[in-house]
Scaffold this motif. Sequence first.
Motif, PDB file in Angstrom:
ATOM      1  N   ASN A 196      12.330  -1.440  -3.673  1.00  0.00           N
ATOM      2  CA  ASN A 196      11.720  -0.246  -3.065  1.00  0.00           C
ATOM      3  C   ASN A 196      12.625   0.421  -2.039  1.00  0.00           C
ATOM      4  N   TYR A 197      13.893  -0.002  -1.971  1.00  0.00           N
ATOM      5  CA  TYR A 197      14.838   0.610  -1.035  1.00  0.00           C
ATOM      6  C   TYR A 197      15.216   2.005  -1.504  1.00  0.00           C
ATOM      7  N   GLN A 198      15.281   2.960  -0.544  1.00  0.00           N
ATOM      8  CA  GLN A 198      15.716   4.310  -0.870  1.00  0.00           C
ATOM      9  C   GLN A 198      16.903   4.745  -0.008  1.00  0.00           C
ATOM     10  N   SER A 216      11.386   3.993   1.966  1.00  0.00           N
ATOM     11  CA  SER A 216      11.150   3.335   0.685  1.00  0.00           C
ATOM     12  C   SER A 216      10.525   4.276  -0.335  1.00  0.00           C
ATOM     13  N   THR A 217      10.823   3.999  -1.595  1.00  0.00           N
ATOM     14  CA  THR A 217      10.083   4.528  -2.746  1.00  0.00           C
ATOM     15  C   THR A 217       9.945   6.044  -2.712  1.00  0.00           C
ATOM     16  N   GLU A 221       7.958   9.071   0.658  1.00  0.00           N
ATOM     17  CA  GLU A 221       8.584   7.860   1.175  1.00  0.00           C
ATOM     18  C   GLU A 221       7.690   7.178   2.193  1.00  0.00           C
ATOM     19  N   GLY A 224       9.759   0.460   4.106  1.00  0.00           N
ATOM     20  CA  GLY A 224       9.813  -0.927   3.665  1.00  0.00           C
ATOM     21  C   GLY A 224      10.693  -1.735   4.595  1.00  0.00           C
ATOM     22  N   GLN A 237      12.674  -9.100   0.214  1.00  0.00           N
ATOM     23  CA  GLN A 237      11.820  -7.921   0.363  1.00  0.00           C
ATOM     24  C   GLN A 237      10.416  -8.335   0.769  1.00  0.00           C
TER      25      GLN A 237
END
Length: 462
Positions: A196-198, A216-217, A221, A224, A237
């Motif tokens: 889920n890292y962005q 995240s995601t 966003e 996370g 995670q």
Amino acid sequence: MMRTHGFACLVAFSLAVDAQAENPIIQTRFTADPAPLVHDGTVYLYTSHDEDDARGFVMRDWRLYTSKDMVNWTDHGAVASLATFPWARQDNDAWAPQVVERGKKFYLYVPISVEGWPKNVIAVAVADKPEGPFKDALGHPLIAKASYNIDPTVFVDDDGQAYLYWGNPEPYYVKLNKDMISYSGEVTKAGPKLTNYQEGPWFYKRKGKYYLAYASTCCSEGIGYAMSDSPTGPWKQMNPLMEPNKASSGNHPGIIDFKGNSYVFGFNYQLNFAETPIHRERRSVTVAKFDYNADGSIPTQPWWNREGVKQLGTLDPFKRVEAETIAWTTAIQGGWDHTIDWAPCLKTEKDEKVGVYVTDVRGTCSIKVAGVDFAKGASSFTASVASGSQGGTLELHLDRADGPLIGSMKIANTGGWQAWREETMQVTGASGVHDLFLIFKGGRDEPLFNVDYWRFAKAEKK
């Protein structure tokens, strides 16, 4: 030159205020990518800055706000800009910063572009004080251009080893040398892969555990985070720190401990949507308090609320207070309850001689300063002001914008917008702890006056 005005004779409440912030915490400009630093009993909050006319990302400088109580934030203006790095693109791309301290120096790490996205680099500037001025440390990039170069975060471990993490859509790291402006070894991808890292990593250590929080995601966003027993992983995670919300396409965490409390900063689009239903990249920094679980993990937090966090301590009005020290500011619309509406009614500017000051003040504008401790009483109020127009009236109210009036003074044309002079008025009824509201009245079509600083004088003991 000092002038003295009469006072409004009105008895004020001696109510003690349980002061609390309101999100977003900065209303005078659009801010994003919060990077808090705790130094010498103060939170230094570095931010990126969305231009007022931005539709997409238009960002040209980095700004600083400070607070000793987490509620009243003082604007220090831009501490660096694209001009700090003259070898980089100058019209855009001043993205997410972070400042760290080492060896009585302060290092600013920023992602910028040399030829426009996606050819980003990471640069570093250095200053002797946390408020700058920051100067280019190298004259060239620290991290050479690559499409994933975005959002640097730096941490100095207990053994003195410093680490730089960054990256989109996966995190990378290097070990920084002791000089903080060079590195050893290869650029390494952090692992195992965080699903889920962005972007927007925030790296820190607490009670022997390492944390990597991140946006995240995409998109929308959330926030996370991952944990590790080592500064280079492997990373585990964890549950979401904050779930995504359709009201915000982006996010960016900054996490600190301050005065025994833990805080997470981020941003939302609340002020943008107060002006228009159209989504534009005009973001606003927010903050929430949270508590760690016994095992060091972080419970999932609710989406950014309007109420913000409680004030830590009180503000001393008998010392010089910068006028740009603000808990909340808005034009007064649809009644006097400032929590209903928000509309811009003033700006802050920075001058080489006086520093940052409040300007472009319009009629029916209000500034709230939270948790002001008048102790056993105040006798007068002095402000440094300047006006190149017809001027206006400054009123002081307690607890609400329409609360007890403790003083009022007319501010006339001083001979120019930089023709500063102190004006003083008597006040009555101010004792104990209150929220203070500065209410500006006059014509709405042109600015009234500028304000640089203010202070109260203590009432004489009887």
